[in-house]
Motif scaffolding. Sequence first.
Motif, short mmCIF file in Angstrom:
data_model
loop_
_atom_site.label_atom_id
_atom_site.label_comp_id
_atom_site.label_asym_id
_atom_site.label_seq_id
_atom_site.Cartn_x
_atom_site.Cartn_y
_atom_site.Cartn_z
N ALA A 233 1.29 -1.32 -0.01
CA ALA A 233 0.10 -0.28 0.14
C ALA A 233 0.58 0.99 -0.01
N THR A 234 1.65 1.15 0.70
CA THR A 234 2.81 2.78 0.78
C THR A 234 3.64 2.60 -0.41
N VAL A 235 3.62 1.54 -0.73
CA VAL A 235 5.09 1.67 -2.57
C VAL A 235 3.53 2.47 -2.84
N LEU A 236 2.21 1.65 -3.65
CA LEU A 236 1.28 1.68 -4.06
C LEU A 236 0.76 3.49 -3.92
N GLY A 237 0.77 3.74 -3.00
CA GLY A 237 0.30 5.20 -2.73
C GLY A 237 1.51 6.57 -2.97
N LEU A 238 2.26 5.79 -2.30
CA LEU A 238 3.48 6.83 -3.09
C LEU A 238 3.66 7.09 -4.72
N GLY A 239 3.49 5.81 -5.72
CA GLY A 239 3.45 6.49 -7.33
C GLY A 239 2.39 6.59 -7.51
N VAL A 240 0.89 6.30 -6.87
CA VAL A 240 -0.10 7.34 -7.20
C VAL A 240 -0.20 8.85 -6.55
N GLY A 241 0.77 9.03 -5.30
CA GLY A 241 0.11 10.31 -5.44
C GLY A 241 1.18 11.50 -5.99
N ILE A 242 2.69 10.94 -6.69
CA ILE A 242 3.23 11.45 -7.39
C ILE A 242 3.21 11.71 -8.32
N ASP A 243 1.93 10.76 -9.01
CA ASP A 243 1.64 11.02 -10.53
C ASP A 243 0.43 11.86 -10.73
N TYR A 244 -0.70 11.98 -8.94
CA TYR A 244 -1.39 12.20 -9.20
C TYR A 244 -0.96 14.00 -8.71
N ALA A 245 -0.56 14.57 -8.27
CA ALA A 245 -0.03 15.74 -7.97
C ALA A 245 0.93 16.57 -9.13
N LEU A 246 1.33 15.11 -10.26
CA LEU A 246 2.60 15.74 -11.26
C LEU A 246 1.11 16.05 -12.26
N PHE A 247 0.34 15.98 -12.63
CA PHE A 247 -1.00 16.04 -13.10
C PHE A 247 -1.84 17.28 -13.32
N VAL A 248 -1.80 17.51 -11.59
CA VAL A 248 -2.61 19.35 -10.95
C VAL A 248 -1.54 20.24 -11.34
N VAL A 249 0.11 19.69 -11.21
CA VAL A 249 0.91 21.11 -10.88
C VAL A 249 1.20 21.29 -12.17
N SER A 250 1.13 19.68 -12.83
CA SER A 250 2.13 20.85 -14.46
C SER A 250 0.56 21.45 -15.45
N ARG A 295 -12.49 -14.52 -0.43
CA ARG A 295 -12.66 -15.53 1.11
C ARG A 295 -11.34 -14.93 1.91
N GLY A 296 -10.66 -15.05 1.73
CA GLY A 296 -9.35 -14.93 2.63
C GLY A 296 -9.30 -13.74 3.51
N HIS A 297 -8.81 -13.60 4.65
CA HIS A 297 -8.56 -12.38 5.08
C HIS A 297 -7.49 -11.41 4.41
N LEU A 298 -6.13 -12.47 3.33
CA LEU A 298 -5.99 -11.55 2.47
C LEU A 298 -6.18 -10.50 1.73
N PHE A 299 -7.00 -10.54 0.95
CA PHE A 299 -7.85 -10.16 0.46
C PHE A 299 -9.16 -8.82 0.99
N VAL A 300 -8.64 -9.24 1.97
CA VAL A 300 -9.52 -8.09 2.72
C VAL A 300 -8.77 -6.68 2.95
N GLU A 301 -7.39 -7.31 3.68
CA GLU A 301 -6.18 -6.68 4.17
C GLU A 301 -5.86 -5.73 3.26
N LEU A 302 -5.55 -6.15 1.71
CA LEU A 302 -5.01 -5.64 1.10
C LEU A 302 -5.78 -4.56 0.46
N PRO A 303 -7.17 -4.86 0.20
CA PRO A 303 -7.66 -3.67 -0.63
C PRO A 303 -8.01 -2.45 0.36
N VAL A 304 -8.05 -2.83 1.29
CA VAL A 304 -8.24 -1.68 2.70
C VAL A 304 -7.31 -1.28 2.86
N VAL A 305 -6.33 -1.52 3.03
CA VAL A 305 -5.07 -0.75 3.46
C VAL A 305 -4.77 0.04 1.71
N SER A 306 -5.54 -0.48 0.29
CA SER A 306 -4.29 0.37 -0.52
C SER A 306 -5.50 1.62 0.01
#
Length: 756
Positions: A233-250, A295-306
């Motif tokens: 989630a953190t790596v994903l957040g860095l990627g999309v966060g920088i990209d989204y801000a880039l679109f607006v600033v540009s 139906r697994g815990h991993l498939f709940v926490e990964l989308p929730v945190v991301s």
Amino acid sequence: MIVRWRVLVLAVWALIIAFGGVSFLIVEEELGLPDYVIYNSESAQTEQLMHSEFPQFGNEQDAIVITSPRGGVDTDAVLRERTERIAEAVGRDATVTNVIGPYTDLTTDQISSDNTSTLTLVALNGDAQERSKVADRLQGIVDTYLGGTDYRGYLTGQSPLNNALTEVEKKDQETAEIIGLPIAFLVLLLTLRSLVASLIPLLAAVSGIVLSSTVILALTTVMNLDTFALVVATVLGLGVGIDYALFVVSRFQEELARGRPVPDAVTTSMRTSGRTVLTAGFIVIIALGSLLIMRGHLFVELPVVSTIVVLSSMIASVTLLPALLATLGHRVNALRPRLPEPIARRLAARRAQETAPVSFDDALHTGIWARVSSAVMRRPILATVPALLALLLCAAPLLGIRLGLDLGLSSLNDTKPGIGQHTISQQFGAGAVSPVQIAACAKSGTLDDQAIAAVGQFTDSVDQDRRVVSTTSIVRLLDETPGGRTQANLRELSDQPGFSQFTGALVGESGSCAYISAQPASPVDSQETLQLVDDLRAMNPPLLDLNIGGMSAQYRDMAGETAAKLGIVVAVVVVLSFIYLVIAFRSIVLPLKATLLNVLATAASIGVTVAVFQFGWGENIFDFESAGSLQAFLPVALFAILFGLSMDYEVLIVSRIREQYLKTGNLKTAVPQAMQSSGKQVTAAAAIMAAVFGSLVLADVLELKQLGFGLALAVLLDATIVRMVLVPGAMMFFGDGNWWIPKWLEKRLPAERAHG
């Protein structure tokens, strides 16, 4: 409104960053261990049955392996005394339900054949977080009692290994950030050409992650979250966060270059690029939400945190960014790097090109995005067919995909649990710590003579399997006494002090179930052991109901769940994204084209990932040993994440094309102009994503390598083959039909806001 209240918005964000910074520092301490259980699966039901019928085995079975450099451990009085003291001290822990040492009368396989190692079995109770903490305490007990000697002792098993894996994953995340962020900053500097402007997307991305840390910290009080989900989630957040801000600033820089006043430039940037950020972000969230079908815990926490991280990035992009831009104004372009005069003139000319109108005939003489798109539109079939064939060729390895679960043991060679696991594997067999667990319950409700005979026949057949090293079963004790395999003999043994401890553990509380363990010859996460689980489940002995569990069974159930639900996840993501894009683009053709191309690009990236990691084509390049499979959860997780991310560029480019088309009504002019103005952003965004995700390829943990490679490759394929070739080719092929939508449907869509 944010422009007017920018000081207040910045003050609120200052408080969020201050409070969230504290949360970011302590959230890792509240994380638990990975939970691979699939709800209502056979392994989950077996775990519940084991807990009620065989409480002495607890929720987890670990082992303490002690080695002596001199050998002779069977007669070493000093070692025996210290081992027994360790067992006694470990047994006093409230979480430990049972300890079986190597020097009891009835244990014969807990001293290695070369007489250099002993094995003490430890059963733990409690939830995953409690077992994680007790594992560290137990290792401390071992270290204390063996201190000052040349004996070496290691606690290993599910929780100790996961603790060690968590620490390695944290280091992998730090490595990814150390490599990815400087590259991202360099790309931003080359794209935005200002030190101030380049720092803003980094600030926005970090602020989004800090905000999400506060929410995630609160979530840990009601939900078990593990480090892997947070790393992704953190790596994903860095990627999309920088990209989204880039679109607006540009876009803000672009509006300032047109001479707009600062408030108008902010408003226009948010009405266009800000709207694009929201559209792209919600599609990412929709795609991630599809994982909840599993139906697994991993498939709940990964989308929730991301989802929390992505939503936080979106909030930062539409609140913090406009407040910052309104405050900075033209100073956003301050601190430009000094370039040689010829380069500076060339860049100035290119900036003028990016904001100047472009005709279809002139496009061949402008920027690379406009030139490529114009060339593709002149010969759409000739350009798009080879591109489609290339993606199909990349996707072909999917036909041979095999799902498994690699524990990442190769990354733990320098940790105590890893050393212990390796020692046990060498001295006692690869599956000694995590055997396949079998609860054989009599259909009659009691272990009478016929049921005991059936248990014996089943145990014998399992023992004869070449993939099984040994079995543990109540019938082995019955065979050692004159009474044999009878109910009367079982009752007699249960009353004898020397045997009661073992009969109590191997016969269920209800008296209707017998416990059988099968130690596999191969590692717990190997394809051979997973196939053994399948074959055991396929057996149907008379008079017995079999329940197959253990770690290997959990992994098999996860692979089965992924294979069974992947098609449903794909369908849900495609349909929901299509509906959302119909509303955003007010078209049927554009969303249909976008979803089909995204499915193909995503399949291509996963296909190459299969070839590199499952087939082993990239072993030497990326420094790993192929497990012969892909992580069980990876295909569905990759698809959900990649489909959402791919839509970012689709939404950005098509939004600009539609904006130009509404102004001119000429598709041949609109496409090159939009590609020219948005192409720089897409190139930069893709490079940033590839740097952030691709840095995970250097991780020690195999699943992070696979995830990082798949994400980085998908972004590159999407930004090149799909956006530069297939999008303009398809736009030209459909012509004005791109905007077709039935009148009855258009009337029912939400009212469209003005562009501009």
